[in-house]
Each structure stands twice: as structure tokens, then as C-alpha cells.
Enzyme design. Structure first.
Site, PDB file in Angstrom:
ATOM      1  N   LYS A  96      14.772  15.311   9.423  1.00 53.68           N
ATOM      2  CA  LYS A  96      14.071  16.559   9.134  1.00 53.68           C
ATOM      3  C   LYS A  96      13.018  16.801  10.210  1.00 53.68           C
ATOM      4  CE  LYS A  96      11.162  19.048   5.818  1.00 53.68           C
ATOM      5  NZ  LYS A  96      10.670  19.159   4.438  1.00 53.68           N
ATOM      6  N   ASP A 136       8.889  14.062  -0.151  1.00 57.79           N
ATOM      7  CA  ASP A 136       8.470  13.786   1.226  1.00 57.79           C
ATOM      8  C   ASP A 136       7.189  12.962   1.194  1.00 57.79           C
ATOM      9  OD1 ASP A 136      10.424  15.739   1.482  1.00 57.79           O
ATOM     10  OD2 ASP A 136       9.423  16.783   3.130  1.00 57.79           O
ATOM     11  N   LYS A 185      11.419  12.178   8.880  1.00 58.21           N
ATOM     12  CA  LYS A 185      10.876  13.490   9.173  1.00 58.21           C
ATOM     13  C   LYS A 185       9.771  13.369  10.210  1.00 58.21           C
ATOM     14  CE  LYS A 185       8.211  17.035   6.605  1.00 58.21           C
ATOM     15  NZ  LYS A 185       7.760  17.478   5.272  1.00 58.21           N
TER      16      LYS A 185
END
Lengths: 312, 295
Positions: free
Chosen positions: A248, A149, A212
Site C-alpha cells: 500500500k 493499518d 504500507k
């Protein structure tokens, strides 16, 4: 391919990224639709399935300066078997930690279906030197991370240097190798839904496997409207290029109710094909307890006590 | 210019539930008619649901640690404050009680109201005294101090008796909260309005949000989720009939919840017997501490 980005055009002029169209967002309509989807009632018979799905798509996260190997071990045990007393509870999708603790998590989760995710790339600001950020990404992957991430360079993005932001994500994708790349947009800092839409498109075109919402480090994180905005961007991307990018949602998701609101938003916008761990994740630290509590409520028919579920 | 009173529209109070310090309608959106002694419609009260019970327990749970953490002296002050605020709205309570009760008279209603106010004062006085009376130093054979201290059990579910509308509720509620418990009260089903007015005085009496939560509605719907709730630590089933009480006690047993109910003597609401430090003890757990003696 990236001609429109190359000129580092001012915000208003760039209505496309690498040939992918960026449509403007109707903010009022978006918030209204998000609120409508959140008001949908879910029948008791579907709740059980929704709770299990919420667990299966969960990235169990600990991103504290005080994280220790022991703490990560405990988290991994919970990730494998969220409820020690009830084996019917599925494992979560992944455990998300800082790079330093990736090897601990990887060891604890070997021979389990749970993936190891690592934040990297100068999390949470993303403003370390690019070389250092890329080295951190490679390092995390080498240490055993299946998913990485990284954060969008908001400094570049917000000052209109889209090409810079794009190139950095592309470079991170390369540094990832076979690991999945999730790009955190930090939507709370982008200022408008149009900007969120633009950042989503930019990250997807640059190679993100997932986009995300948030780092969880600032007060404004995932909201139903941002989730819907990003889901619509993903739908546009899939329609225009055929590529399926995952979503996400993270930050501030603490209750089972919020979780199934998000499941409704994603299911309604992207279809049930997205309701799998391969394409949808909920990043959270305290959500799991509430989901287990609601699960126990469905099972026993009595309201539960928070203290009976683990502290972390 | 029209002449005043006769043309004025009546302004009626909406009787809402009291959850976490806020006056709320039911999550279910329902209400039910409340009639007076003569069968006339008094108001529509909220018909609470199991989810309201759940929310009330959550609010009580959240408030409990802070309330128990206050000094006993401060809890006593706050209970006395409740009496003060009730006193200032005495007429309103008298009317509320009078309208609700069969065969009542102004004198009886005034007596009940006064007794309810005095009961707060009585328990306010006990706030910093009951630990001494119920606990203390124990003589032990060894080089130790041995101390027993009564501590609040936590969240108490309280099913208030149906009638009279005010005094029994206060008589059961005051001993529960004085020690640091928080309460989820199911108000009288037949005459819930005085309980809501009591909630309004609690809200103005420095009682922290969530310490007392009052749900109105049908017992059949509300007792089971309250009795079954894992986060309820003790139940006062004084207001349940025997069948309902047995079922609730059975549910409570599954989560080891202590069940209390008023004795026949305690049900003589206006009598001295209805107030006792042992009622405070009924909602306390005794903690015993061993401490080595120094030389």
C-alpha cells in the site's frame, strides 16, 4: 524461527529475519530504475484502464482530527459511487478512517463491496502502551473494520530492538483476528533504503498482510524509489517463502499521473498479479478528484476544471 | 591577443514560452522557424502543444484569486511598472517589431512601440476607476442599498492577432488583466518574438507568476484545446480567422465560455478607439448586492 532477531543484533549484522534473507539495496540503481519506470509513456487507450484500476485499488482516506460522522458519510457515498453522474466509474477498494468512526463507515458501506479500513495501534507514532495499542486494534475490528493499518514501532526498530518491533506486529496480527493487517513503515523516518528493506522484511515475516509506506502525517511520504524498494522486498519474500504480501502506497499521491507511475512500478516489479485490490492499494484523499478529472478528459476530449469536482 | 569584436561568437537569445512565471521550452520539445519580413531566419520559437496550454491554464487558474485579491491601486501600480520596464527596453522592442513586419520602417516601429507602452499607462490609470464608471449604486423601490460591482470573470484565453507583433497584443491583454483576470495568450504565429520579449518585461515588472502566460506555436494545434478547456472563462478570439473563430466559439459554447472579438474600429490599433473601459467590462461579470437599509 526468529533466532537472529532474538539476540537484538546491531543493524549491520542482521542480514536475515527469521531465516528470510535481506539483500542490501543499491540506492543509486534503485532511484535510477524508479525514475526510468516513471518516464514510461502510457498510450491513451491504456490510460482509461489505468485510471479505473487506480480507482479500484484506492483507499479513500480521511484522517483528520476534525472528522465528523457527516464527513465520513459523505466520503462513503463517494467511495461507493465516485462520480454520481457516471455509473461506469467503479467503487474504490476501501474507506480508511480513525477507529472512532469505523462504525459510521461500516454502517454506510454495509451491502457494498467497499471495505472499511481503520488506522489503529497509536497512529501515527505507534508509541502508546502496547496493551492500549492492541486493545485499539481489537476494538476497531469489533466495530466493523475489515482491515487495520498499524504503524511499525520505529523507536524500537531504529534503536536495533528488532525483536520488540517484530513481536508487536505479531501481537497486532493476532489481535486482528480475521481482519487484514497493514503495517505502516513510515519510510520517511527510516533513513535509508536498506532500512526500508529491512523493515519491510521484518513486517512481512511478523505477519503483515500488507506493508504500507507512510502515515501521510510527515512531509516525506511515498516516493517512486521507496515504492520500488518495498515492491522488491515483496518479490523477495514471495520467492523465498511463497507468501504474497500486498503493497500500500500512501501520502502525497495527488495526481493521476503519479498513480499510474506507481501502477507501472508495481506491475513491472511484481507482475500483473499484484495489480488487484487484494494485493495493491493507493491510500489517498485528494487523488480521486484528479483521477475523475482525467477520466472526464478522456471521455469528453476537453481539459477539465478542478472546481467542478468535489472539494473532499 | 586577438582583436575583439570580429572573433566574438554571437550570443543569440532562445525565445521560450512563459508559463507560471517561468520561461520554458515546450513539453513536446518542438520548435519552429520564425522568419522576418524579408524571409530571413530570425530565430526558432517554441512550438507549443496542447499540454503546454493545459499547464498554462492551470498556472493562470492558480494565480487568479491572488491577483484579483490585490487592491485595484496595486494592480494599477504594477501595470504602470510594465510600461516603465518596457520603456527601458524600448530599442529592443523597436528592433523586434521592425524585423518582423513587412514594409515597416524605423519610424513606424518606434511609433508602435511607444503606443504599446502608452497603452499600459492608459489602462494602469483605469485600475481603480473602472468599478466606479461601470458599476455603482442603483436606485431601487425598497428599503435597500443596491450596488453593482464589476468583477473579473477569471481565466481569459487570448488569441493575439498575427500582425503587427506588439501593439494589438498589448491592446487586448492590458484590459483583460487590469480588472483581476489572468490570461493565457496564444502569441502571433507568424511573429511571436516580440510577445516573448514582452513576457520578459512582465517577469521583471512585479506581475505575479501565472497572471500572464504566453504560448507560441501553431494556431491550428493550440486554439482547440484552449477554446475547449473547461477552466477558461472567457475567450478573446481577435486573432482567429473567421473559420477558426467559428469553430472555437462553437467549442466555447459547450462550456458556456464568453467569446469576445475586436470590432473593426478597435482593430485600428494606433487609434483612440482601440482602448476603452468597455474592453475592461467585456471581461467582467457584474455582481449586484442588495443590502437592507438600517434605521
Amino acid at each position: 524461527m526468529t533466532d537472529l532477531l532474538a539476540v537484538d543484533s546491531p543493524v549491520g549484522a542482521a542480514d536475515a529475519v527469521a531465516g528470510v534473507r535481506i539483500t542490501p539495496v543499491d540506492a543509486v540503481g534503485l532511484e535510477q530504475r524508479a525514475a526510468l519506470l516513471c518516464a514510461r509513456s502510457i498510450k491513451a487507450s491504456s490510460k482509461g484502464a489505468a485510471l479505473d484500476l487506480a480507482i479500484r485499488v484506492m483507499d479513500l482516506t480521511t484522517l483528520e482530527g476534525a472528522d465528523t460522522p457527516g464527513r465520513v458519510h459523505a466520503l462513503c457515498a463517494r467511495a461507493r459511487r465516485p462520480d454520481a453522474a457516471d455509473w461506469s466509474v467503479p467503487s474504490v477498494a476501501a474507506v480508511c478512517v480513525y477507529p472512532e468512526l469505523v462504525s459510521v463507515a461500516a454502517e454506510a458501506l454495509a451491502d457494498s463491496p467497499v471495505a472499511v479500513a481503520s488506522v489503529a495501534g497509536g497512529f501515527p507514532a505507534g508509541l502508546a502502551p502496547l496493551e492500549a495499542r492492541l486493545a485499539e486494534v481489537s476494538w476497531a475490528v469489533a466495530a466493523g473494520a475489515d482491515e487495520v493499518d498499524i504503524v511499525l514501532n520505529r523507536s524500537a526498530f531504529l534503536s536495533g530492538r528488532y525483536q520488540r518491533a517484530y513481536d508487536e506486529i505479531a501481537a497486532a496480527k493476532q489481535a486482528c483476528g480475521s481482519a487484514h493487517l497493514k503495517v505502516i513503515l513510515e519510510t520517511g523516518e527510516l533513513g535509508s533504503y536498506d532500512q526500508i528493506r529491512r523493515a519491510s522484511m521484518l513486517a512481512m515475516v511478523a505477519g503483515a498482510d500488507f506493508i504500507k509506506t507512510s502515515t501521510g502525517k510527515i512531509s516525506t511520504s511515498a516516493t517512486p524509489a521507496t515504492a520500488l524498494c518495498m515492491a522488491e522486498a515483496i518479490r523477495d519474500m514471495a520467492e523465498q517463502t511463497g507468501r504474497a504480501v500486498g503493497l500500500k502506497l500512501a501520502g502525497g499521491i495527488r495526481t493521476a499521473k503519479q498513480a499510474w507511475h506507481y501502477l507501472v512500478i508495481v506491475g513491472e516489479t511484481l507482475g500483473s498479479g499484484w495489480l488487484t485490490p487484494e494485493r495493491f492499494r493507493l491510500g489517498a484523499s485528494s487523488l480521486l478528484n484528479d483521477v475523475l478529472m482525467q477520466r472526464a478528459k478522456l471521455r469528453d476530449g476537453r481539459y477539465q476544471r478542478r472546481e467542478d469536482f468535489s472539494v473532499d | 591577443m586577438s582583436s575583439g569584436m570580429s572573433s566574438r561568437l554571437s550570443v543569440n537569445k532562445t525565445y521560450k514560452q512563459f508559463i507560471g512565471g517561468a520561461f520554458e521550452r515546450s513539453e513536446s520539445g518542438r520548435s519552429y522557424p520564425v522568419t522576418g519580413a524579408g524571409g530571413e531566419l530570425l530565430a526558432h520559437a517554441v512550438r507549443g502543444s496542447r499540454k503546454d496550454v493545459r499547464d498554462a491554464v492551470a498556472a493562470a487558474r492558480l494565480a487568479q484569486e491572488g491577483w484579483a485579491g490585490r487592491t485595484a491601486y496595486n494592480r494599477g501600480q504594477i501595470l504602470y511598472r510594465v510600461a516603465e520596464v518596457m520603456e527601458s527596453r524600448r530599442d529592443e522592442f523597436c528592433v523586434e517589431v521592425l524585423r518582423a513586419t513587412d514594409g515597416s520602417s524605423e519610424a513606424i516601429a518606434a511609433e508602435e512601440t511607444a503606443a504599446a507602452i502608452d497603452r499600459w499607462v492608459w489602462y494602469a490609470g483605469w485600475a481603480d476607476k473602472f468599478p466606479t464608471v461601470l458599476g455603482g449604486a442603483n436606485p431601487v423601490a425598497g428599503p435597500y442599498f443596491n450596488l453593482s460591482v464589476p468583477e473579473p470573470v477569471g481565466v481569459v484565453g487570448l488569441v493575439a492577432p498575427d500582425e503587427p507583433p506588439l501593439l494589438p497584443l498589448v491592446s487586448r491583454l492590458a484590459p483583460v488583466i487590469v480588472s483581476g483576470n489572468t490570461a493565457v495568450v496564444l502569441a502571433s504565429e507568424r511573429c511571436p518574438l516580440a510577445a516573448v520579449t514582452l513576457a520578459e518585461t512582465l517577469a521583471l515588472s512585479d506581475v505575479p507568476a501565472g497572471v500572464v502566460n504566453i504560448i507560441t506555436g501553431h494556431r491550428d494545434e493550440l486554439v482547440p484545446p484552449l477554446a475547449g478547456h473547461v477552466a477558461v472563462d472567457s475567450l478573446d478570439l481577435t486573432g482567429c480567422d473567421s473559420e477558426q473563430g467559428t469553430a472555437a466559439a462553437r467549442q466555447a459554447a459547450a462550456t458556456i465560455t464568453r467569446v469576445v472579438s475586436a470590432s473593426t474600429a478597435e482593430r485600428q490599433w494606433a487609434d483612440e478607439a482601440a482602448q476603452s473601459p468597455y474592453l475592461i467590462d467585456a471581461f467582467c461579470e457584474t455582481k449586484t448586492v442588495w443590502h437592507p437599509k438600517g434605521r
